[in-house]
Write a protein that holds these residues in place. Structure first.
Motif, PDB file in Angstrom:
ATOM      1  N   PHE A   1       0.663  -1.340   0.294  1.00 42.34           N
ATOM      2  CA  PHE A   1      -0.369  -0.144  -0.592  1.00 42.34           C
ATOM      3  C   PHE A   1       1.428   1.150  -0.027  1.00 42.34           C
TER       4      PHE A   1
ATOM      5  N   GLY B   1       2.397   4.377   0.128  1.00 43.10           N
ATOM      6  CA  GLY B   1       1.924   6.139   1.726  1.00 43.10           C
ATOM      7  C   GLY B   1       1.444   5.176   2.915  1.00 43.10           C
ATOM      8  N   SER B   2       0.939   4.221   3.365  1.00 41.68           N
ATOM      9  CA  SER B   2       0.546   3.765   4.017  1.00 41.68           C
ATOM     10  C   SER B   2       1.355   3.825   5.425  1.00 41.68           C
ATOM     11  N   THR B   3       0.713   4.318   6.828  1.00 39.83           N
ATOM     12  CA  THR B   3       1.327   4.569   7.424  1.00 39.83           C
ATOM     13  C   THR B   3       1.889   3.547   8.557  1.00 39.83           C
ATOM     14  N   VAL B   4       0.940   2.016   8.595  1.00 38.33           N
ATOM     15  CA  VAL B   4       1.390   0.725   9.388  1.00 38.33           C
ATOM     16  C   VAL B   4       2.434   0.394   8.405  1.00 38.33           C
TER      17      VAL B   4
END
Lengths: 222, 145
Positions: free
Chosen positions: B122, B124-127
């Motif tokens: 994904f 740009g995912s923070t996780v």
């Protein structure tokens, strides 16, 4: 071995040779007892913003974005994000488009039904206030902006139990992709300093003071 | 200025230029749009480029509800186990990508346009940024050759 890998291995070989040459000349100079002239003597460990990797450019066309294959012909016929974003209100993060504002201002009218362009969303205008233990402002959850995009069953009851005090939410859970983090930090606006106040928007009452920690209350030297 | 220092200046300048040229060859991290998904559950194994799903393109045209309620897409990258068989039966992407609402399945390379070898992820995912190792295209590929 394709062209790209060849180019990469060539340049890394050149880089290694340069380092070796530099180290050799350094050693020789030390022997001569002269002040060595180095390219970069300052340790990279002590520069500013070590962990702050900001993108150098934004909204790149698909062929340059690093995930699309430029060798694939169809990649070049995909839409450029900047063409699509023309006229939409800007924001500081994510796609650099304020999607909610775009709908509110009528600049964007995404379909609610994939066949019917005139179907209207089922919007519910209900704000939920969630008191926060810490000193940051309390959270106001606005159903309106969410129901413009989503349907009730997207969140209820799997992610949020539709009942007061039934949901344990913490920022660590959100940052790990649970609760609000199922969307925020992935598709909807990201979780970062500039966006804290989008949710933490209700100031604490004037007489509110942060609760003292147990260690302070039990402090024998106070 | 002694000849030795002059030589040193020249030497460091050459090194600088070489280092700069070398840095140009180092693969850059991906700078794709926020919420772009690369889906590579089965594509690589089947000899296809991974599929790229751009959220931004779709959310301009449809609200989240259309796919995430009506079509049953779970909120999980790679979690829907989409196959071409399901798509031609009108499920998942096939609900629109059937030549009626959007382009039909014979335009393989429009979706299967990712750089081969990328895992499902994904962008740009923070996780992903916080707990998973940062994804660096090409680098892993280069070391194996």
């Amino acid at each position: 071995m394709n062209k790209k890998t060849k180019a990469i291995s060539f340049s890394s070989a050149v880089l290694m040779a340069a380092f070796l040459w530099n180290a050799q000349s350094h050693a020789a100079e030390m022997g001569d007892n002269q002040a060595p002239l180095m390219v970069a003597d300052i340790s990279a460990a002590n520069t500013f913003n070590l962990n702050l990797k900001k993108p150098k450019s934004r909204n790149l066309p698909p062929a340059e974005d690093g995930i699309h294959d430029p060798e694939n012909e169809a990649t070049h016929s995909l839409q450029h994000p900047l063409d699509a974003y023309k006229g939409l209100p800007p924001s500081d993060n994510g796609n650099y488009v304020d999607w909610v504002k775009a709908i509110d201002e009528g600049k964007l009218r995404p379909r609610w039904d994939r066949f019917d362009p005139n179907a209207e969303p089922f919007v519910m205008d209900l704000d939920i206030v969630r008191p926060v233990k810490a000193s940051v402002p309390d959270v106001v959850f606005p159903h309106r902006q969410h129901t413009e995009w989503l349907y009730c069953s997207n969140c209820h009851p799997a992610i949020f139990v539709p009942q007061r005090l039934a949901n344990q939410i913490s920022m660590s859970a959100i940052l790990l992709g649970q609760k609000c983090g199922v969307c925020h930090g992935k598709v909807s606006f990201p979780v970062e300093t500039k966006t804290c106040r989008k949710c933490h928007s209700k100031p604490k009452p004037a007489d509110w003071e942060p609760p003292l920690s147990e260690a302070t209350l039990k402090n024998p030297w106070k | 200025m002694s000849s030795k220092i002059k030589r040193n200046v020249l030497k460091s300048m050459i090194i600088g230029v070489l280092a700069y040229m070398g840095a140009l060859g180092v693969p850059q991290p991906a700078q794709a749009e926020y919420a772009d998904i690369v889906i590579n559950n089965y594509a690589d194994a089947a000899g296809m480029r991974p599929a790229v799903f751009p959220h931004w393109f779709h959310r301009i045209r449809f609200r989240c509800k259309v796919c995430h309620t009506d079509l049953g897409f779970a909120f999980k990258a790679g979690g829907n186990k989409i196959t071409m068989a399901k798509i031609i039966d009108g499920k998942f992407c096939g609900a629109c990508h059937n030549g009626e609402i959007s382009w039909s399945v014979e335009n393989c390379a429009m979706c299967h346009s990712g750089i081969p070898g990328q895992p499902t992820h994904f962008h740009g995912s923070t996780v992903q940024r916080l707990i998973a190792p940062a994804y660096k295209p090409l680098q892993t590929k280069d070391t194996t050759k």
